[in-house]
Design a protein around this motif. Structure first.
Motif, PDB file in Angstrom:
ATOM      1  N   GLY A 138       0.800  -1.225   0.000  1.00  0.00           N
ATOM      2  CA  GLY A 138       0.000   0.000   0.000  1.00  0.00           C
ATOM      3  C   GLY A 138       0.828   1.267   0.000  1.00  0.00           C
ATOM      4  N   ARG A 139       2.070   1.185  -0.475  1.00  0.00           N
ATOM      5  CA  ARG A 139       2.923   2.387  -0.469  1.00  0.00           C
ATOM      6  C   ARG A 139       2.783   3.231  -1.733  1.00  0.00           C
ATOM      7  N   SER A 140       1.984   2.776  -2.685  1.00  0.00           N
ATOM      8  CA  SER A 140       1.760   3.570  -3.898  1.00  0.00           C
ATOM      9  C   SER A 140       0.361   4.172  -3.876  1.00  0.00           C
ATOM     10  N   ARG A 141       0.238   5.297  -4.560  1.00  0.00           N
ATOM     11  CA  ARG A 141      -1.068   5.954  -4.680  1.00  0.00           C
ATOM     12  C   ARG A 141      -1.111   6.643  -6.035  1.00  0.00           C
ATOM     13  N   PHE A 142      -2.223   6.507  -6.728  1.00  0.00           N
ATOM     14  CA  PHE A 142      -2.357   7.087  -8.058  1.00  0.00           C
ATOM     15  C   PHE A 142      -3.495   8.103  -8.062  1.00  0.00           C
ATOM     16  N   VAL A 143      -3.187   9.285  -8.537  1.00  0.00           N
ATOM     17  CA  VAL A 143      -4.129  10.395  -8.466  1.00  0.00           C
ATOM     18  C   VAL A 143      -4.372  10.958  -9.860  1.00  0.00           C
ATOM     19  N   HIS A 144      -5.648  11.111 -10.205  1.00  0.00           N
ATOM     20  CA  HIS A 144      -6.001  11.731 -11.483  1.00  0.00           C
ATOM     21  C   HIS A 144      -5.842  13.242 -11.348  1.00  0.00           C
ATOM     22  N   GLY A 145      -4.874  13.783 -12.052  1.00  0.00           N
ATOM     23  CA  GLY A 145      -4.628  15.216 -11.975  1.00  0.00           C
ATOM     24  C   GLY A 145      -3.220  15.548 -12.425  1.00  0.00           C
ATOM     25  N   ASP A 146      -2.787  16.744 -12.067  1.00  0.00           N
ATOM     26  CA  ASP A 146      -1.489  17.231 -12.519  1.00  0.00           C
ATOM     27  C   ASP A 146      -0.635  17.671 -11.341  1.00  0.00           C
ATOM     28  N   VAL A 147       0.530  18.204 -11.613  1.00  0.00           N
ATOM     29  CA  VAL A 147       1.454  18.584 -10.540  1.00  0.00           C
ATOM     30  C   VAL A 147       0.989  19.801  -9.752  1.00  0.00           C
ATOM     31  N   PHE A 148      -0.067  20.449 -10.206  1.00  0.00           N
ATOM     32  CA  PHE A 148      -0.567  21.630  -9.511  1.00  0.00           C
ATOM     33  C   PHE A 148      -1.722  21.316  -8.561  1.00  0.00           C
ATOM     34  N   LEU A 149      -1.992  20.063  -8.343  1.00  0.00           N
ATOM     35  CA  LEU A 149      -3.039  19.693  -7.391  1.00  0.00           C
ATOM     36  C   LEU A 149      -2.695  20.210  -5.992  1.00  0.00           C
ATOM     37  N   ASP A 150      -3.697  20.748  -5.297  1.00  0.00           N
ATOM     38  CA  ASP A 150      -3.482  21.249  -3.937  1.00  0.00           C
ATOM     39  C   ASP A 150      -3.070  20.145  -2.972  1.00  0.00           C
ATOM     40  N   ALA A 151      -3.436  18.906  -3.297  1.00  0.00           N
ATOM     41  CA  ALA A 151      -3.079  17.781  -2.427  1.00  0.00           C
ATOM     42  C   ALA A 151      -1.573  17.544  -2.380  1.00  0.00           C
ATOM     43  N   LEU A 152      -0.854  18.043  -3.370  1.00  0.00           N
ATOM     44  CA  LEU A 152       0.607  17.930  -3.390  1.00  0.00           C
ATOM     45  C   LEU A 152       1.178  19.139  -2.655  1.00  0.00           C
ATOM     46  N   LYS A 153       1.746  18.893  -1.500  1.00  0.00           N
ATOM     47  CA  LYS A 153       2.187  19.986  -0.633  1.00  0.00           C
ATOM     48  C   LYS A 153       3.648  20.372  -0.896  1.00  0.00           C
ATOM     49  N   PRO A 154       3.975  21.644  -0.727  1.00  0.00           N
ATOM     50  CA  PRO A 154       5.354  22.094  -0.914  1.00  0.00           C
ATOM     51  C   PRO A 154       6.324  21.353  -0.001  1.00  0.00           C
ATOM     52  N   ALA A 155       7.528  21.142  -0.514  1.00  0.00           N
ATOM     53  CA  ALA A 155       8.621  20.514   0.240  1.00  0.00           C
ATOM     54  C   ALA A 155       8.212  19.172   0.850  1.00  0.00           C
ATOM     55  N   SER A 156       7.465  18.361   0.095  1.00  0.00           N
ATOM     56  CA  SER A 156       6.966  17.090   0.634  1.00  0.00           C
ATOM     57  C   SER A 156       7.535  15.862  -0.071  1.00  0.00           C
ATOM     58  N   PHE A 157       8.418  16.053  -1.065  1.00  0.00           N
ATOM     59  CA  PHE A 157       8.968  14.921  -1.800  1.00  0.00           C
ATOM     60  C   PHE A 157      10.496  14.945  -1.785  1.00  0.00           C
ATOM     61  N   ASP A 158      11.073  13.763  -1.658  1.00  0.00           N
ATOM     62  CA  ASP A 158      12.523  13.621  -1.705  1.00  0.00           C
ATOM     63  C   ASP A 158      13.032  13.565  -3.139  1.00  0.00           C
ATOM     64  N   ALA A 159      12.178  13.098  -4.039  1.00  0.00           N
ATOM     65  CA  ALA A 159      12.573  12.983  -5.443  1.00  0.00           C
ATOM     66  C   ALA A 159      11.345  13.070  -6.332  1.00  0.00           C
ATOM     67  N   ILE A 160      11.552  13.593  -7.539  1.00  0.00           N
ATOM     68  CA  ILE A 160      10.507  13.669  -8.560  1.00  0.00           C
ATOM     69  C   ILE A 160      11.111  13.154  -9.859  1.00  0.00           C
ATOM     70  N   PHE A 161      10.342  12.335 -10.575  1.00  0.00           N
ATOM     71  CA  PHE A 161      10.832  11.900 -11.882  1.00  0.00           C
ATOM     72  C   PHE A 161       9.691  11.811 -12.874  1.00  0.00           C
ATOM     73  N   CYS A 162      10.047  11.880 -14.145  1.00  0.00           N
ATOM     74  CA  CYS A 162       9.064  11.685 -15.207  1.00  0.00           C
ATOM     75  C   CYS A 162       9.777  11.131 -16.425  1.00  0.00           C
ATOM     76  N   GLN A 163       9.044  10.335 -17.181  1.00  0.00           N
ATOM     77  CA  GLN A 163       9.577   9.707 -18.377  1.00  0.00           C
ATOM     78  C   GLN A 163       8.698  10.048 -19.572  1.00  0.00           C
ATOM     79  N   ASP A 164       9.304  10.642 -20.592  1.00  0.00           N
ATOM     80  CA  ASP A 164       8.613  10.908 -21.854  1.00  0.00           C
ATOM     81  C   ASP A 164       7.270  11.595 -21.613  1.00  0.00           C
TER      82      ASP A 164
END
Length: 299
Positions: A138-164
């Motif tokens: 249960g460590r993964s979560r998938f959210v319909h939306g974009d990087v500007f979602l309010d649910a994504l809080k500032p300074a809350s991720f250790d790493a960000i990645f994207c492919q193509d």
């Protein structure tokens, strides 16, 4: 993939939106030159690739379960993982999580928490349905939306990645600035993306039909620096990508011979667009860039 508008429910702000986040650049072959069995033009067909389950899942015949980028899990392990350097307990954001292949691998092998965002709702639904089987932790979560979602809080991720993914975004500087905001001090950003090489008329048509906004690899690096990132490193990995695409095509042709569900129209379109993409890469009109950058730990 195609472009919509940022600003769905719960969105942080209104910006041009990337549609899906984990698929390879659409291998367009020209609006006038292709119509699939349903009579759709190439442009209409490409739009359907991220909404129609048949078109979405077809890519797994080539890349393996959960993946939609050249080389599948092998390329992810070879190219992205060494740059991402995940550690147990970290929180990772994947922009363009698609069917969740990379996220499921990360939670299983590295014991990190992964949040995947994608604006292709059908892909999010498929990934979420697979979650009980592929991520019992249960460590993964998938959210319909974009990087500007309010649910994504500032300074809350250790790493960000994207492919193509970011090739579909016209306003890359704004997305990079948002990534900077979401990362913790010392956090890492890894982007593996198709980029502009030496532009040709064929490439311009390809980009137009595909709905992509590629920039050159040096421009990508300057954009990351302008967004405030440090230790920015960018390199051309087009040769590796061509090798992956050739292997992918070989795999697809083998499976197409064995799988009656793959009809001739699908096969013709997939093979043609693969060969066209390989040709653009070998000609230098298209390039594959790998960008790694960090947020200063002094912020």
């Amino acid at each position: 993939m195609h472009m919509h508008k940022w600003g769905s429910s719960g969105s942080h702000k209104t910006k041009p939106q990337l549609l899906s986040l984990n698929c390879i650049a659409t291998h367009a072959i020209g609006v006038e030159t292709f119509a699939n069995q349903s009579g759709m033009t190439s442009r209409e067909y490409e739009k359907s690739r991220f909404a129609v389950p048949h078109h979405i899942l077809r890519s797994e015949v080539i890349y393996g379960e959960g993946f939609q980028s050249p080389g599948g899990i092998g390329a992810f392990q070879q190219i992205v993982l060494p740059q991402l350097s995940p550690s147990a307990g970290e929180r990772v954001l994947e922009i363009g999580s698609g069917l969740g292949g990379a996220a499921f691998h990360l939670v299983a092998q590295y014991e990190v928490e992964v949040v995947g965002v994608d604006t292709a709702e059908t892909m999010i639904s498929i990934a979420s349905d697979r979650r009980p089987r592929l991520d019992p932790s249960g460590r993964s979560r998938f959210v319909h939306g974009d990087v500007f979602l309010d649910a994504l809080k500032p300074a809350s991720f250790d790493a960000i990645f994207c492919q193509d993914t970011l090739m579909y975004e016209a306003d890359k500087p704004t997305v990079l600035a948002r990534c900077m905001e979401l990362l913790k001090p010392g956090g890492r950003l890894v982007i593996n993306d198709f980029c502009e090489g030496q532009s040709t008329l064929e490439f311009v048509k390809y980009a137009e039909v595909s709905g992509i906004y590629p920039v050159t690899i040096p421009v990508y690096a300057r954009m990351a620096t302008s967004a405030g990132f440090v230790d920015v490193a960018a390199r051309d990995i087009s040769t590796e990508t061509v090798e992956h695409l050739r292997r992918d095509l070989h795999t697809y042709l083998e499976r197409a011979e064995e799988d009656a569900k793959i009809d001739s129209a699908d096969k013709e379109h997939v093979v043609d667009r693969w060969r066209r993409k390989i040709g653009l890469l070998e000609a230098g009109a298209l390039a594959q860039g790998l960008i790694r950058a960090s947020k200063s730990d002094k912020i």
